[in-house]
Design an enzyme around this catalytic site. Structure first.
Site, PDB file in Angstrom:
ATOM      1  N   GLU A  87       0.823  -1.207   0.000  1.00 33.40           N
ATOM      2  CA  GLU A  87       0.000   0.000   0.000  1.00 33.40           C
ATOM      3  C   GLU A  87       0.864   1.268   0.000  1.00 33.40           C
ATOM      4  OE1 GLU A  87      -3.811  -0.828   2.027  1.00 33.40           O
ATOM      5  OE2 GLU A  87      -3.541   1.151   2.885  1.00 33.40           O
ATOM      6  N   HIS A 137       7.865 -27.103  -0.291  1.00 36.69           N
ATOM      7  CA  HIS A 137       7.110 -28.180  -0.946  1.00 36.69           C
ATOM      8  C   HIS A 137       5.993 -27.605  -1.808  1.00 36.69           C
ATOM      9  CE1 HIS A 137       9.175 -31.080   1.693  1.00 36.69           C
ATOM     10  NE2 HIS A 137       9.167 -30.046   2.523  1.00 36.69           N
ATOM     11  N   LYS A 188     -12.775   2.334  -1.926  1.00 37.34           N
ATOM     12  CA  LYS A 188     -13.772   2.665  -0.895  1.00 37.34           C
ATOM     13  C   LYS A 188     -14.912   3.473  -1.516  1.00 37.34           C
ATOM     14  CE  LYS A 188     -10.736   2.622   3.220  1.00 37.34           C
ATOM     15  NZ  LYS A 188     -10.224   3.334   4.376  1.00 37.34           N
TER      16      LYS A 188
END
Ligand code: PA5
Length: 457
Positions: free
Chosen positions: A302, A328, A442
């Site tokens: 951010e 793995h 937002k």
């Protein structure tokens, strides 16, 4: 700070026992790393960004980079936080309503310390983060309202996820306990003056702690945002701030050989801009640090993933990995796909709780190398093997050695990465404190919520 583990201990610079150690040797030219000439060439820029940081944090909590002044200025605010924490501590469960920077920091510290020091006497913290109906239902079904407190945390006081989480928790408390009793279970952390939560707290006389207006969400773990929930569950928040202050003091010079945040910022910046290392993988070899990596990824992404007018966009993609689990899973990709990656390993020097490999006599001949070993020794061998493979493949990598997993060490880590991020932002020429893309998300969420249900929508 270019030591390598193979260096004889006596040759390493002496550091106080509780300090983080860094092996940065494999970030340099041995692989596809940074050259001494590149680092020297960047020194005037490093001196400049360091001076900016010093200048912009000098005014303490009123400064633009107030987040970097928290280690020295927050202790003065601790009595109010500890007082509130003493009240919250009476509950058995504490649910944190919050998202992004208002949740990830406390979650990182809590998980790191609680797994090392589980205590049945302390309350448990639960982080909602999302607005997933299943998760909320699952959590509420396990909690008892009479022994549950809610801490709603939002810098802006109006983030939609946090509002929705808080309203759901509040309704649950009110339905079970009645509105008067329910209010005694609620705390708020928000801006001292503005926002819906501040206004609600004033209107309903809810206890509400402020966070310094200049400190933004993802840099706020060392304010009431992180300190209230953490103090409520018995974390030594003074040690957390001490650790942060210790790191801040270590970073008071513009010499990257002494200031680890400046060295790491320089290396990340040069590896990206000169060597095409666009992906930055953080891989701790300790499960309790997984949430710390989540905190770091948010802080990094951010703060740094930004447009630069007239130049290449800034920022490397932060990626979480876990040792040895991702050996793995992801390792094949790391090794043989594009050489566009750099690595940060985190290794623990001392384990509080370790146990021997439970090797019966009958199986000794099959696994002779496990005889007499402890789990941490096996994990350490896994770590060293992976790092060796990565180094041989000439991928730049740094190792952070933690002397232990405690509040002081976590405080150092938090301050370190906040500083590295701010330095990097200044090197790229972006503002590490804003988040325009998140703000746009937002706004659009609100627009879509408004449109829904309207005729013709
Ligand atoms: O770092 C940030 O600014 C964001 O991640 C915020 O923390 C997040 O969007 C939540 O915002 P607020 O604390 O205002 O509810």
């Amino acid at each position: 700070m270019t030591t390598r583990d193979s260096t004889a201990p006596s040759a390493r610079p002496a550091l106080p026992r509780h300090r983080l150690r860094f092996d940065t040797a494999d970030m340099y030219e041995a692989g596809h790393g940074v050259t001494a000439k590149e680092l020297a060439g960047l020194q005037p820029e490093l001196a400049r960004v360091h001076a900016v940081v010093q200048e912009k944090s000098r005014a303490g909590l009123d400064a633009e980079f107030a987040c970097l002044a928290l280690p020295t200025h927050m202790p003065a605010g601790l009595p109010a936080i500890e007082q509130a924490a003493a009240d919250v501590r009476h509950f058995r469960d504490i649910v944190v309503a919050g998202i992004g920077g208002s949740s990830l920091g406390a979650k990182a510290v809590y998980h790191a310390l609680r797994e090392v020091n589980p205590s049945a006497e302390q309350p448990a913290l639960h982080f909602l983060e999302n607005i997933d109906p299943y998760h909320l239902q699952f959590l509420l079904a396990r909690l008892k309202p009479e022994s549950t407190a809610v801490i709603a945390i939002s810098k802006s006081g109006g983030t939609i996820e946090t509002v929705v989480q808080y309203l759901a928790l509040r309704e649950w408390l009110e339905n079970c306990l009645g509105p008067v009793e329910a209010r005694k279970h609620q705390w708020i952390v928000t801006d001292p003056k503005q926002g819906w939560m501040r206004e609600l707290a004033a209107r309903e006389h809810l206890p509400a702690l402020p966070l310094p207006p200049k400190v933004g969400g993802r840099y706020s773990v060392l304010t009431a945002v992180g300190l209230l929930p953490l103090a409520a569950v018995g974390v030594d928040v003074r040690a957390l701030l001490d650790g942060a202050a210790d790191n801040a003091a270590r970073c008071a010079t513009d010499d990257p050989k002494v200031n680890p945040a400046l060295e790491l910022a320089a290396l990340h910046y040069l590896l990206d801009t000169r060597h095409g290392k666009r992906i930055s993988i953080m891989m701790p070899y300790a499960d309790p640090l997984l949430q710390f990596v989540n905190w770091y990824c948010q802080l990094w992404a951010e703060s740094l993933g930004k447009r630069v007018p007239g130049a290449e966009p800034a920022g490397t993609l932060p990626v979480r990995a876990m040792g040895s689990v991702d050996q793995h899973s992801q390792l094949q990709m790391y090794l043989e796909s594009r050489p566009d990656k750099m690595f940060t390993f985190i290794a623990l020097d001392r384990w509080e709780d370790d146990r021997p490999v439970a090797l019966p006599e009958t199986e000794r001949h099959t696994f002779p190398y496990l005889a007499g070993k402890r789990l941490s020794e096996v994990l350490d061998a896994e770590f060293r093997a992976t790092r060796e493979v990565i180094t041989r493949a000439r991928h730049p990598n740094v190792t952070l050695h933690l002397p232990a997993l405690d509040a002081h060490v976590l405080g150092q880590l938090i301050d370190l990465y906040q500083r590295v991020t701010v330095y990097c932002g200044l090197l790229y020429g972006v503002n590490p404190l804003d988040q325009p893309a998140v703000e746009l998300g937002k706004q659009l969420t609100l627009r879509f919520l408004n449109e829904r249900g309207k005729p013709g929508a």
